[in-house]
Design a protein around this motif. Structure first.
Motif, mmCIF file in Angstrom:
data_model
loop_
_atom_site.group_PDB
_atom_site.id
_atom_site.type_symbol
_atom_site.label_atom_id
_atom_site.label_comp_id
_atom_site.label_asym_id
_atom_site.label_seq_id
_atom_site.Cartn_x
_atom_site.Cartn_y
_atom_site.Cartn_z
ATOM 1 N N VAL A 20 57.070 30.369 18.642
ATOM 2 C CA VAL A 20 55.861 31.024 19.126
ATOM 3 C C VAL A 20 56.179 31.656 20.479
ATOM 4 O O VAL A 20 56.615 30.966 21.404
ATOM 5 C CB VAL A 20 54.697 30.032 19.258
ATOM 6 C CG1 VAL A 20 53.456 30.743 19.802
ATOM 7 C CG2 VAL A 20 54.376 29.390 17.912
ATOM 8 N N ILE A 21 55.981 32.969 20.575
ATOM 9 C CA ILE A 21 56.186 33.696 21.824
ATOM 10 C C ILE A 21 54.827 33.892 22.482
ATOM 11 O O ILE A 21 53.833 34.195 21.813
ATOM 12 C CB ILE A 21 56.853 35.060 21.565
ATOM 13 C CG1 ILE A 21 58.135 34.889 20.737
ATOM 14 C CG2 ILE A 21 57.163 35.767 22.883
ATOM 15 C CD1 ILE A 21 59.159 33.961 21.340
ATOM 16 N N VAL A 22 54.779 33.711 23.791
ATOM 17 C CA VAL A 22 53.516 33.721 24.526
ATOM 18 C C VAL A 22 53.540 34.820 25.589
ATOM 19 O O VAL A 22 54.539 34.987 26.304
ATOM 20 C CB VAL A 22 53.272 32.350 25.189
ATOM 21 C CG1 VAL A 22 52.076 32.408 26.133
ATOM 22 C CG2 VAL A 22 53.064 31.281 24.126
ATOM 23 N N LYS A 23 52.422 35.550 25.665
ATOM 24 C CA LYS A 23 52.228 36.515 26.760
ATOM 25 C C LYS A 23 50.901 36.221 27.442
ATOM 26 O O LYS A 23 49.860 36.145 26.788
ATOM 27 C CB LYS A 23 52.229 37.952 26.244
ATOM 28 C CG LYS A 23 52.028 38.983 27.360
ATOM 29 C CD LYS A 23 52.071 40.419 26.868
ATOM 30 C CE LYS A 23 50.769 40.815 26.201
ATOM 31 N NZ LYS A 23 50.686 42.297 25.999
ATOM 32 N N ILE A 24 50.942 36.038 28.749
ATOM 33 C CA ILE A 24 49.737 35.928 29.556
ATOM 34 C C ILE A 24 49.595 37.211 30.371
ATOM 35 O O ILE A 24 50.570 37.670 30.988
ATOM 36 C CB ILE A 24 49.784 34.705 30.489
ATOM 37 C CG1 ILE A 24 49.766 33.410 29.669
ATOM 38 C CG2 ILE A 24 48.605 34.724 31.465
ATOM 39 C CD1 ILE A 24 49.836 32.147 30.511
ATOM 40 N N THR A 25 48.403 37.788 30.369
ATOM 41 C CA THR A 25 48.132 39.010 31.119
ATOM 42 C C THR A 25 47.059 38.728 32.157
ATOM 43 O O THR A 25 46.057 38.063 31.865
ATOM 44 C CB THR A 25 47.669 40.140 30.184
ATOM 45 O OG1 THR A 25 48.627 40.313 29.137
ATOM 46 C CG2 THR A 25 47.531 41.450 30.942
#
Length: 379
Positions: A20-25
């Protein structure tokens, strides 16, 4: 102030493992990236991350220590494997944001680099025949400069044969490995916690000792600390462990019991860089080096590079070369080391989000071995 706005997950793979790849913006458009350790069930991670994100939405993304402590305290009971993996993914992504916000590599936020590059060993995870192994190590040395490798200690089915034969076979094998390679090269052996009796771990160490391994990793399960104390006291080779431990308290227990010569926390398991750094300081106070567990992809490796750059008692980093389409410029070994990138903020790598647009998921589960009598064994 950069406030946490949203978190997105992408179902991908690294080699044959789901990831699972995670991006927080943030609300001002800064993006932070991380990847999640696949404990399983991996599809449970995304809803856990969504749940945690709702608790921290609107918080200042640069308060990494505050948010780490908040997430740990938000659970009534200590979070387990999935909970801490999710917290680690959030923490690591926030450190990427912090670096990008400051225009600095993450290691500069940790006090700056104490070394110019990060030594790695190649995780081979098998015990191939000497000729095949020599071909593999020669290629890796020629292409990337590796001089350190990690192998399996099992040349045949562990649970189907008398253990004395397993140990004798290992000793003969390691002798052949030494003869076939330059004497300055290093070899470690990962027993994957498959043994159950401490005396078997001691016997395995005795088989390896004449040829001086870099370390013997995780011969038994982590739960009973007195067993680790006994093994380390009787072992003639460096004893390493830590990938199955989760918190600073568990590592403090291991270190206080003098149960390891080398600790191997995983930055994607223990709660992220914030907690990883605390564990390293505990280990330093006990004169114990840190060799992070890292059978992961490029985002985890990037986080480990910055950790290793700034930590005085870092030893060597596990590295598993697995190319992916979504990381344009991963850290790759040169002369057996990963070079720092002082001109790149955050983790120092670029993620191609267009490659994450479609799921690239693979189902994977551990296979529990069966003994000749039909009972199950540790794997």
């Amino acid at each position: 102030m950069s406030r946490i706005d949203r978190l997105e997950t992408f179902l991908q793979r690294v080699g044959d493992r789901p990831r699972v790849i995670v991006k927080i913006t943030t609300d001002d458009g800064i993006e932070g990236w991380s990847e999640v350790y696949n404990h399983g069930p991996d599809l449970a991670i995304s809803p856990v991350l969504s749940y945690l994100t709702e608790q921290i939405r609107g918080m200042d993304a640069l308060r990494t220590s505050f948010i780490s402590q908040f997430l740990l305290q938000s659970a009534r009971f200590p979070p387990g494997a999935i909970g801490l993996a999710a917290i680690a993914a959030i923490d690591n992504a926030l450190w990427d944001i912090a670096g990008k916000s400051a225009g600095l590599p993450v290691y500069q936020l940790l006090g700056g680099a104490v070394r110019d590059r990060v030594r790695v060993y190649a995780g081979l995870y098998s015990a191939p025949d000497i000729r095949e192994l020599s071909d593999m190590t020669a290629r890796l040395h020629e292409s990337s400069g590796y001089t350190a490798f990690k192998l399996s200690p099992y040349r045949s089915e562990l649970h189907a044969r008398r253990f004395g034969l397993i140990a004798r076979e290992l000793g003969d094998y390691f002798g052949g490995v030494r003869e076939a390679h330059p004497p300055e090269w290093e070899f470690a052996f990962d027993a994957h916690a498959c043994l159950w009796m401490p005396r078997e771990a001691v016997a395995m160490g005795a088989a390896l000792a004449p040829n001086e391994p870099m370390f013997l990793e995780e011969p038994i399960r982590p739960e009973h600390l007195p067993a680790w104390s006994r093994i380390r006291e009787e072992l003639a080779v460096p004893l390493a462990t830590g990938e199955s431990l989760y918190s600073t308290h568990e590592f403090l227990g291991l270190l206080s019991a003098q149960g390891a010569d080398i600790v191997q926390p995983d930055i994607c398991v223990v709660g992220g860089l914030t907690q990883m750094t605390k564990i390293a300081h505990l280990a330093e106070a006990h004169y114990v080096p840190v060799a992070p567990h890292n059978p992961m992809g490029p985002l985890a490796t990037a986080a480990n590079v910055h950790f290793a750059a700034a930590i005085t008692n870092f030893s060597i980093l596990e590295y598993k070369p697995e190319p992916v389409t979504w990381c344009i410029d991963p850290y790759e070994p040169v002369d057996g080391h990963l070079e720092l990138r002082p001109d790149r903020p955050g983790w120092g790598i670029e993620i191609d989000e267009s490659s994450l647009g479609s799921d690239d998921w693979v189902h994977w589960e551990r296979k529990v071995p069966t003994k000749p009598d039909g009972s199950t064994a540790w794997m």
